[in-house]
Scaffold this motif. Sequence first.
Motif, PDB file in Angstrom:
ATOM      1  N   TYR A 192       0.779  -1.244   0.000  1.00  0.00           N
ATOM      2  CA  TYR A 192       0.000   0.000   0.000  1.00  0.00           C
ATOM      3  C   TYR A 192       0.809   1.293   0.000  1.00  0.00           C
ATOM      4  O   TYR A 192       0.225   2.374  -0.041  1.00  0.00           O
ATOM      5  CB  TYR A 192      -0.966   0.000   1.191  1.00  0.00           C
ATOM      6  CG  TYR A 192      -2.020  -1.065   1.039  1.00  0.00           C
ATOM      7  CD1 TYR A 192      -3.065  -0.917   0.138  1.00  0.00           C
ATOM      8  CD2 TYR A 192      -1.944  -2.241   1.774  1.00  0.00           C
ATOM      9  CE1 TYR A 192      -4.013  -1.910  -0.022  1.00  0.00           C
ATOM     10  CE2 TYR A 192      -2.894  -3.241   1.623  1.00  0.00           C
ATOM     11  CZ  TYR A 192      -3.925  -3.068   0.714  1.00  0.00           C
ATOM     12  OH  TYR A 192      -4.854  -4.057   0.553  1.00  0.00           O
ATOM     13  N   ALA A 193       2.112   1.213   0.049  1.00  0.00           N
ATOM     14  CA  ALA A 193       2.931   2.429   0.084  1.00  0.00           C
ATOM     15  C   ALA A 193       2.847   3.180  -1.247  1.00  0.00           C
ATOM     16  O   ALA A 193       2.816   2.565  -2.310  1.00  0.00           O
ATOM     17  CB  ALA A 193       4.376   2.079   0.386  1.00  0.00           C
ATOM     18  N   PRO A 194       2.861   4.508  -1.174  1.00  0.00           N
ATOM     19  CA  PRO A 194       2.821   5.317  -2.387  1.00  0.00           C
ATOM     20  C   PRO A 194       4.221   5.569  -2.966  1.00  0.00           C
ATOM     21  O   PRO A 194       4.384   6.411  -3.842  1.00  0.00           O
ATOM     22  CB  PRO A 194       2.198   6.632  -1.889  1.00  0.00           C
ATOM     23  CG  PRO A 194       2.688   6.741  -0.481  1.00  0.00           C
ATOM     24  CD  PRO A 194       2.732   5.328   0.037  1.00  0.00           C
ATOM     25  N   CYS A 195       5.213   4.841  -2.461  1.00  0.00           N
ATOM     26  CA  CYS A 195       6.601   5.090  -2.853  1.00  0.00           C
ATOM     27  C   CYS A 195       7.375   3.774  -2.866  1.00  0.00           C
ATOM     28  O   CYS A 195       6.811   2.713  -2.604  1.00  0.00           O
ATOM     29  CB  CYS A 195       7.244   6.065  -1.869  1.00  0.00           C
ATOM     30  SG  CYS A 195       7.244   5.447  -0.169  1.00  0.00           S
ATOM     31  N   ASP A 196       8.665   3.854  -3.127  1.00  0.00           N
ATOM     32  CA  ASP A 196       9.522   2.673  -3.083  1.00  0.00           C
ATOM     33  C   ASP A 196       9.603   2.144  -1.656  1.00  0.00           C
ATOM     34  O   ASP A 196       9.531   2.907  -0.691  1.00  0.00           O
ATOM     35  CB  ASP A 196      10.940   3.013  -3.552  1.00  0.00           C
ATOM     36  CG  ASP A 196      11.014   3.323  -5.036  1.00  0.00           C
ATOM     37  OD1 ASP A 196      10.030   3.054  -5.755  1.00  0.00           O
ATOM     38  OD2 ASP A 196      12.055   3.839  -5.474  1.00  0.00           O
ATOM     39  N   VAL A 197       9.782   0.820  -1.540  1.00  0.00           N
ATOM     40  CA  VAL A 197       9.904   0.174  -0.242  1.00  0.00           C
ATOM     41  C   VAL A 197      11.093  -0.784  -0.298  1.00  0.00           C
ATOM     42  O   VAL A 197      11.228  -1.558  -1.244  1.00  0.00           O
ATOM     43  CB  VAL A 197       8.627  -0.629   0.122  1.00  0.00           C
ATOM     44  CG1 VAL A 197       8.798  -1.356   1.451  1.00  0.00           C
ATOM     45  CG2 VAL A 197       7.417   0.295   0.170  1.00  0.00           C
ATOM     46  N   LEU A 198      11.930  -0.713   0.726  1.00  0.00           N
ATOM     47  CA  LEU A 198      13.032  -1.654   0.884  1.00  0.00           C
ATOM     48  C   LEU A 198      12.756  -2.470   2.136  1.00  0.00           C
ATOM     49  O   LEU A 198      12.672  -1.916   3.231  1.00  0.00           O
ATOM     50  CB  LEU A 198      14.368  -0.917   1.016  1.00  0.00           C
ATOM     51  CG  LEU A 198      15.584  -1.771   1.384  1.00  0.00           C
ATOM     52  CD1 LEU A 198      15.859  -2.827   0.326  1.00  0.00           C
ATOM     53  CD2 LEU A 198      16.806  -0.882   1.581  1.00  0.00           C
ATOM     54  N   VAL A 199      12.587  -3.784   1.960  1.00  0.00           N
ATOM     55  CA  VAL A 199      12.378  -4.676   3.085  1.00  0.00           C
ATOM     56  C   VAL A 199      13.709  -5.364   3.370  1.00  0.00           C
ATOM     57  O   VAL A 199      14.231  -6.084   2.531  1.00  0.00           O
ATOM     58  CB  VAL A 199      11.276  -5.723   2.794  1.00  0.00           C
ATOM     59  CG1 VAL A 199      11.095  -6.662   3.980  1.00  0.00           C
ATOM     60  CG2 VAL A 199       9.960  -5.029   2.466  1.00  0.00           C
ATOM     61  N   VAL A 200      14.246  -5.113   4.538  1.00  0.00           N
ATOM     62  CA  VAL A 200      15.559  -5.634   4.912  1.00  0.00           C
ATOM     63  C   VAL A 200      15.385  -6.989   5.582  1.00  0.00           C
ATOM     64  O   VAL A 200      14.700  -7.105   6.595  1.00  0.00           O
ATOM     65  CB  VAL A 200      16.287  -4.639   5.855  1.00  0.00           C
ATOM     66  CG1 VAL A 200      17.626  -5.195   6.279  1.00  0.00           C
ATOM     67  CG2 VAL A 200      16.442  -3.291   5.171  1.00  0.00           C
ATOM     68  N   ARG A 201      16.009  -8.004   4.993  1.00  0.00           N
ATOM     69  CA  ARG A 201      15.878  -9.372   5.492  1.00  0.00           C
ATOM     70  C   ARG A 201      17.128  -9.871   6.187  1.00  0.00           C
ATOM     71  O   ARG A 201      17.082 -10.812   6.946  1.00  0.00           O
ATOM     72  CB  ARG A 201      15.564 -10.329   4.347  1.00  0.00           C
ATOM     73  CG  ARG A 201      14.274 -10.016   3.674  1.00  0.00           C
ATOM     74  CD  ARG A 201      13.935 -11.074   2.644  1.00  0.00           C
ATOM     75  NE  ARG A 201      12.676 -10.744   1.997  1.00  0.00           N
ATOM     76  CZ  ARG A 201      11.491 -10.911   2.526  1.00  0.00           C
ATOM     77  NH1 ARG A 201      11.386 -11.414   3.728  1.00  0.00           N
ATOM     78  NH2 ARG A 201      10.405 -10.580   1.887  1.00  0.00           N
ATOM     79  N   THR A 202      18.266  -9.263   5.872  1.00  0.00           N
ATOM     80  CA  THR A 202      19.543  -9.742   6.423  1.00  0.00           C
ATOM     81  C   THR A 202      20.369  -8.548   6.861  1.00  0.00           C
ATOM     82  O   THR A 202      20.099  -7.409   6.498  1.00  0.00           O
ATOM     83  CB  THR A 202      20.351 -10.526   5.379  1.00  0.00           C
ATOM     84  OG1 THR A 202      20.789  -9.616   4.366  1.00  0.00           O
ATOM     85  CG2 THR A 202      19.545 -11.645   4.759  1.00  0.00           C
ATOM     86  N   GLU A 203      21.436  -8.854   7.584  1.00  0.00           N
ATOM     87  CA  GLU A 203      22.358  -7.796   7.982  1.00  0.00           C
ATOM     88  C   GLU A 203      23.483  -7.648   6.964  1.00  0.00           C
ATOM     89  O   GLU A 203      24.456  -6.948   7.213  1.00  0.00           O
ATOM     90  CB  GLU A 203      22.894  -8.048   9.374  1.00  0.00           C
ATOM     91  CG  GLU A 203      23.714  -9.306   9.532  1.00  0.00           C
ATOM     92  CD  GLU A 203      24.212  -9.495  10.953  1.00  0.00           C
ATOM     93  OE1 GLU A 203      24.531  -8.506  11.628  1.00  0.00           O
ATOM     94  OE2 GLU A 203      24.268 -10.648  11.387  1.00  0.00           O
ATOM     95  N   LYS A 204      23.336  -8.273   5.792  1.00  0.00           N
ATOM     96  CA  LYS A 204      24.360  -8.176   4.755  1.00  0.00           C
ATOM     97  C   LYS A 204      24.634  -6.700   4.447  1.00  0.00           C
ATOM     98  O   LYS A 204      23.725  -5.896   4.296  1.00  0.00           O
ATOM     99  CB  LYS A 204      23.878  -8.880   3.487  1.00  0.00           C
ATOM    100  CG  LYS A 204      24.922  -8.912   2.405  1.00  0.00           C
ATOM    101  CD  LYS A 204      24.427  -9.663   1.191  1.00  0.00           C
ATOM    102  CE  LYS A 204      25.569  -9.694   0.192  1.00  0.00           C
ATOM    103  NZ  LYS A 204      25.155  -9.488  -1.137  1.00  0.00           N
ATOM    104  N   ASP A 205      25.895  -6.375   4.376  1.00  0.00           N
ATOM    105  CA  ASP A 205      26.372  -5.010   4.090  1.00  0.00           C
ATOM    106  C   ASP A 205      26.065  -4.018   5.206  1.00  0.00           C
ATOM    107  O   ASP A 205      26.137  -2.818   4.997  1.00  0.00           O
ATOM    108  CB  ASP A 205      25.816  -4.481   2.768  1.00  0.00           C
ATOM    109  CG  ASP A 205      26.237  -5.329   1.591  1.00  0.00           C
ATOM    110  OD1 ASP A 205      25.443  -5.477   0.676  1.00  0.00           O
ATOM    111  OD2 ASP A 205      27.378  -5.860   1.600  1.00  0.00           O
ATOM    112  N   VAL A 206      25.682  -4.505   6.366  1.00  0.00           N
ATOM    113  CA  VAL A 206      25.479  -3.635   7.530  1.00  0.00           C
ATOM    114  C   VAL A 206      26.728  -3.714   8.383  1.00  0.00           C
ATOM    115  O   VAL A 206      27.142  -4.782   8.794  1.00  0.00           O
ATOM    116  CB  VAL A 206      24.241  -4.073   8.356  1.00  0.00           C
ATOM    117  CG1 VAL A 206      24.172  -3.279   9.640  1.00  0.00           C
ATOM    118  CG2 VAL A 206      22.982  -3.883   7.559  1.00  0.00           C
ATOM    119  N   GLU A 207      27.339  -2.571   8.614  1.00  0.00           N
ATOM    120  CA  GLU A 207      28.580  -2.552   9.387  1.00  0.00           C
ATOM    121  C   GLU A 207      28.302  -2.341  10.850  1.00  0.00           C
ATOM    122  O   GLU A 207      27.433  -1.705  11.264  1.00  0.00           O
ATOM    123  CB  GLU A 207      29.497  -1.462   8.868  1.00  0.00           C
ATOM    124  CG  GLU A 207      29.924  -1.757   7.440  1.00  0.00           C
ATOM    125  CD  GLU A 207      30.757  -0.638   6.844  1.00  0.00           C
ATOM    126  OE1 GLU A 207      31.110   0.309   7.548  1.00  0.00           O
ATOM    127  OE2 GLU A 207      31.042  -0.728   5.666  1.00  0.00           O
TER     128      GLU A 207
END
Length: 150
Positions: free
Chosen positions: A135-150
């Motif tokens: 339902y978002a009127p914009c792009d959505v990023l759903v984060v599933r992993t900590e990959k690339d999270v420092e």
Amino acid sequence: MGLKYHNILVAVDGSKEADWAFKKGIEIAKRNSATLILVHVIDTRSFALVEAYDTVIGERAEKLAKDMLENYQKLAVEAGLPKVHYEIDFGSPKVRIPRDLAKKHNVDLIICGATGMNMVERIFIGSVSEHITRYAPCDVLVVRTEKDVE
């Protein structure tokens, strides 16, 4: 909308997936010189029955949310983001985030953590991230992993 994000909303709930979403949100906001809006929606449906017995439960939930969001805001500022705001809201997170808060803040990207629910829980409760995506009127990023999270 273009290729650059200006207002990024990160939905946080204290989970490890929300922490990963927050960290990715910082990096995306830095790359885009964007404003970061941290949001926590207190799901009033989850304590409606309890509140009849304990009238301060809403106040406690709001205090915990405020402490959490102020900590996230401090970390984002320390990471180099000059424009970081937060908002506490009440109601259903699946409705308030994509339909109300995204529009209120003119958001062009919502970042949220994936849920850890199993199939039965998703059927009865419904996934917040799934609802936001739908339902978002914009792009959505759903984060599933900590990959690339420092």
